[in-house]
Design an enzyme around this catalytic site. Sequence first.
Site, PDB file in Angstrom:
ATOM      1  N   GLU A 132      25.546   3.429  31.106  1.00 35.98           N
ATOM      2  CA  GLU A 132      24.581   3.838  32.129  1.00 35.98           C
ATOM      3  C   GLU A 132      23.278   4.131  31.388  1.00 35.98           C
ATOM      4  O   GLU A 132      23.102   5.198  30.805  1.00 35.98           O
ATOM      5  CB  GLU A 132      25.046   5.094  32.882  1.00 35.98           C
ATOM      6  CG  GLU A 132      24.145   5.378  34.079  1.00 35.98           C
ATOM      7  CD  GLU A 132      23.985   6.845  34.442  1.00 35.98           C
ATOM      8  OE1 GLU A 132      23.444   7.113  35.520  1.00 35.98           O
ATOM      9  OE2 GLU A 132      24.379   7.722  33.656  1.00 35.98           O
TER      10      GLU A 132
ATOM     11  N   ASP B 121      28.556   7.564  30.733  1.00 37.61           N
ATOM     12  CA  ASP B 121      27.586   8.315  31.527  1.00 37.61           C
ATOM     13  C   ASP B 121      26.378   8.710  30.679  1.00 37.61           C
ATOM     14  O   ASP B 121      26.527   9.126  29.530  1.00 37.61           O
ATOM     15  CB  ASP B 121      28.272   9.575  32.072  1.00 37.61           C
ATOM     16  CG  ASP B 121      27.394  10.334  33.039  1.00 37.61           C
ATOM     17  OD1 ASP B 121      27.200   9.840  34.154  1.00 37.61           O
ATOM     18  OD2 ASP B 121      26.889  11.412  32.666  1.00 37.61           O
TER      19      ASP B 121
HETATM   20  C1  GLC Z   1      24.913  10.154  35.656  1.00 43.43           C
HETATM   21  C2  GLC Z   1      25.806  10.120  36.878  1.00 43.43           C
HETATM   22  C3  GLC Z   1      25.349  11.180  37.814  1.00 43.43           C
HETATM   23  C4  GLC Z   1      25.478  12.520  37.116  1.00 43.43           C
HETATM   24  C5  GLC Z   1      24.714  12.538  35.808  1.00 43.43           C
HETATM   25  C6  GLC Z   1      25.092  13.709  34.968  1.00 43.43           C
HETATM   26  O1  GLC Z   1      23.605   9.829  35.969  1.00 43.43           O
HETATM   27  O2  GLC Z   1      25.795   8.836  37.446  1.00 43.43           O
HETATM   28  O3  GLC Z   1      26.077  11.170  39.010  1.00 43.43           O
HETATM   29  O4  GLC Z   1      24.989  13.534  37.956  1.00 43.43           O
HETATM   30  O5  GLC Z   1      24.988  11.404  35.040  1.00 43.43           O
HETATM   31  O6  GLC Z   1      26.384  13.543  34.447  1.00 43.43           O
END
Ligand code: GLC
Length: 542
Positions: free
Chosen positions: A264, A213
């Site tokens: 991500e 994440d």
């Molecule tokens: C990422 C996740 C999202 C979350 C954020 C903070 O972007 O996909 O859903 O709110 O991280 O953890």
Amino acid sequence: MSAERSTADRPWWRNAVIYQVYPRSFADADGDGIGDLAGVRAQLEYLARLGVEAIWFGPWYPSPMADAGYDVADYRDVDPTFGTLAEAEALIGEAHALGIRIIIDVVPNHCSGEHPWFQAALADPAAPERDLFWFRPGKGPDGGQPPTGWTGNFGGGTWTRTTNPDGSPGDWYLHLFAPEQPDFNWDHPAVRAEFEDVLRFWLDRGADGIRIDSAALLVKDPALPEVAEGVPSPHTDRDEVHEIYRSWRRITDGYPGDRALIGEVWLPDRQRFADYLRPDELHTAFNFDFLGCPWDAAALRHSIDGTLAAHEPVGAPATWVLSNHDVTSHVTRYGRDDTSFSFAAKREGTPVDLELGRVRARAAALLSLSLPGAAYVYQGEELGLWEAEQIPPELRQDPMYARSGFVDPGRDGCRVPIPWSGAEPPFGFSPPGSADPWLPQPPEWKSLTAEAQDGDPQSMLSLYRDALAIRRSCPALGDGPLRWLDSPPGVLAFARPDGFACVVNFRPDPVELPAHQAILLTSGPLPGGRLPTDTAAWLRTH
Ligand code: GLC
């Protein structure tokens, strides 16, 4: 179709179709209106039949759920809302028995304010745990101003002031997201050691992959300067973050089987993005450039070419993503005048032609599932679920909504529980007599339930099942080369070796199909044998 080169001997993450389960909204077995692991276990056969090769689970950890589980209080357990650690272990085993891999979501940038480390840090300004986070005195004579003026990812500031145990105003702490999500200090060796251990915890339990994440945010400039044009960001994509992923790669490399690290990484600069995919770092990352692209032949071709060119030098496979739990559903996006996506302009409430969006989403499925690399399917995408834009304000849960001063609608509309069966909510999401689903389902979804679509050859579900079956049986698809074919403006046509072609028509008029031996699959009817607007075809060319 003859296979020029088999993909069977390549690691799964180079080719896989990965299904994203958002645990709160997939299937509720215990009747509290919130999805759970028992619900997922009961639907594993559905996923096997759909034909996916892996499942990525959103966070299932104990959490106060200030950000739907992305505020983790314990990285080594499962929230009672979802089940138990033993159930997670059983689920991993059952999925493996069906040939499905499991990807766990690890959230390393921040934890929950309820995490024991942060609780210890709050309890005593002299506690050593303070150094695991970013505690700083405020600016101004009474320390009343935050240390920086950075803007958070959910809107608003990135610092919250603490109160000392004696009641006096204390230091501020950093949170790039909600105040309930304090950022870790990755300069501290204990933070690094902790997450290396967390990785091992889940890899030891059979996880095949880790979704990381907010992967570009971990390292901050300790001088905490303001954000300024033309200089590196103090909190995003710092060069030092790569060292963390090199150490993680050494861990996954030490495990048997192909364990994958999936980032991500939201970065506009493709070169900086590809740096995360160097051979000793992450295996793959989500392609958000493609996700944000408008439904336009030239723009999509530009995105595809740019993606492939950026991945090629580092030897990593591309990924293709249309939707996830953070973005407006692509059925809705593609039904609007402006079909692009960005967080800055969500356009909720602007006119949507859902039928147009549905037709284009079908074509987009065939496009994205035949491009080189791995592909993601967000739960409900295979049912053609559109964005639920009518959620009443008082039922909205996403912190983005409140933190934006109720300007940004937030992400609830793409997180609504799956309609499985029946003619009215909860559409089989929960057993009869259960609490209402945690977000309301549009009554119109009765035509989109898995049950309603099962066995209908024209349904979105059948299209996905057919496409995934072809993809599995056709070694040309997944990882490997792509060659553009000559085509009129507004038509995308490409070949995959050996003898496969995909054609998508974005023009207002129908076009002839290129020479082919057989039509494998189309996203819609072909009147007169020609490919209509917003339609895709998979062809066998020799
Ligand atoms: C990422 C996740 C999202 C979350 C954020 C903070 O972007 O996909 O859903 O709110 O991280 O953890």
